[in-house]
Design an enzyme around this catalytic site. Structure first.
Site, PDB file in Angstrom:
ATOM      1  N   GLU A  55      -3.263   4.881   1.693  1.00 45.50           N
ATOM      2  CA  GLU A  55      -4.379   5.371   0.887  1.00 45.50           C
ATOM      3  C   GLU A  55      -5.231   4.183   0.454  1.00 45.50           C
ATOM      4  OE1 GLU A  55      -2.912   7.756  -2.377  1.00 45.50           O
ATOM      5  OE2 GLU A  55      -1.481   8.790  -1.091  1.00 45.50           O
ATOM      6  N   GLY A  94       0.839  -1.183   0.000  1.00 42.37           N
ATOM      7  CA  GLY A  94       0.000   0.000   0.000  1.00 42.37           C
ATOM      8  C   GLY A  94       0.876   1.234   0.000  1.00 42.37           C
ATOM      9  N   TYR A  95       0.240   2.376  -0.178  1.00 38.91           N
ATOM     10  CA  TYR A  95       0.972   3.628  -0.283  1.00 38.91           C
ATOM     11  C   TYR A  95       0.491   4.624   0.756  1.00 38.91           C
ATOM     12  CZ  TYR A  95       3.050   1.826  -4.460  1.00 38.91           C
ATOM     13  OH  TYR A  95       3.776   1.053  -5.327  1.00 38.91           O
ATOM     14  N   ILE A  96       1.410   5.053   1.613  1.00 41.61           N
ATOM     15  CA  ILE A  96       1.121   6.115   2.571  1.00 41.61           C
ATOM     16  C   ILE A  96       1.012   7.434   1.818  1.00 41.61           C
ATOM     17  CG2 ILE A  96       2.045   7.419   4.529  1.00 41.61           C
ATOM     18  CD1 ILE A  96       3.281   4.742   5.505  1.00 41.61           C
TER      19      ILE A  96
END
Length: 155
Positions: free
Chosen positions: A82, A28-30
């Site tokens: 996100e 996932g992407y912060i």
């Protein structure tokens, strides 16, 4: 600064029989903004935090920093990501002196298979395996951070 130099390709043939290893990856992407990403990855029971900078004009080179984390910390950081996760199986295939990482995507990116090869320089020669198709280096649609926001199934 650590530079990541890689070329990316669509896969158009059989590759699994050539793989010497494979594993499942979730990430996932912060932060997945233009010019920078902060990624959390879980792979083989370990966690990783990766920061990437903007790609150069060719799309083949960019800053990359990565640190291994305890799995429990990666699981906690995933909660900050996100919306939209990347789920894929990565296969490793040798070709000449290089190893191609072939990612078979699952979930909303099902049907997409990409291969990447890391290089020491943008000019470094490499042997393309028979399963390599069209080059998509620099095409941001194929960046994992973009596939999270605009999955392959919605194209």
């Amino acid at each position: 600064m650590a530079q990541e130099i890689e070329r990316k390709f669509l896969v158009s043939g059989e590759f699994k029989s050539q793989a010497f290893a494979h594993d499942r990856i979730t990430q996932g992407y912060i932060c997945a903004s233009s010019g920078r990403t902060v990624r959390v990855r879980i792979r083989e029971g370990k966690g990783y935090l990766t920061i990437k900078g903007a790609s150069n004009a060719s799309g083949a080179s960019r800053y990359e920093w990565e640190k291994e984390l305890p799995l429990s910390e990666a699981v906690e950081l995933m909660k900050l990501c996100e919306a939209g996760m990347i789920d894929k199986t990565r296969y490793l295939v040798r070709s000449g002196r290089h190893v191609f990482e072939v990612d078979e995507f699952h979930g909303d990116n099902e049907g997409l298979i990409l291969a990447e090869v890391e290089l020491g320089s943008e000019e470094e020669a490499f042997v393309k395996p028979a399963f390599i198709g069209e080059e998509v280096t620099g095409d941001i649609r194929y960046y994992n951070s973009q596939l999270m926001k605009n999955p392959y199934r919605s194209w």
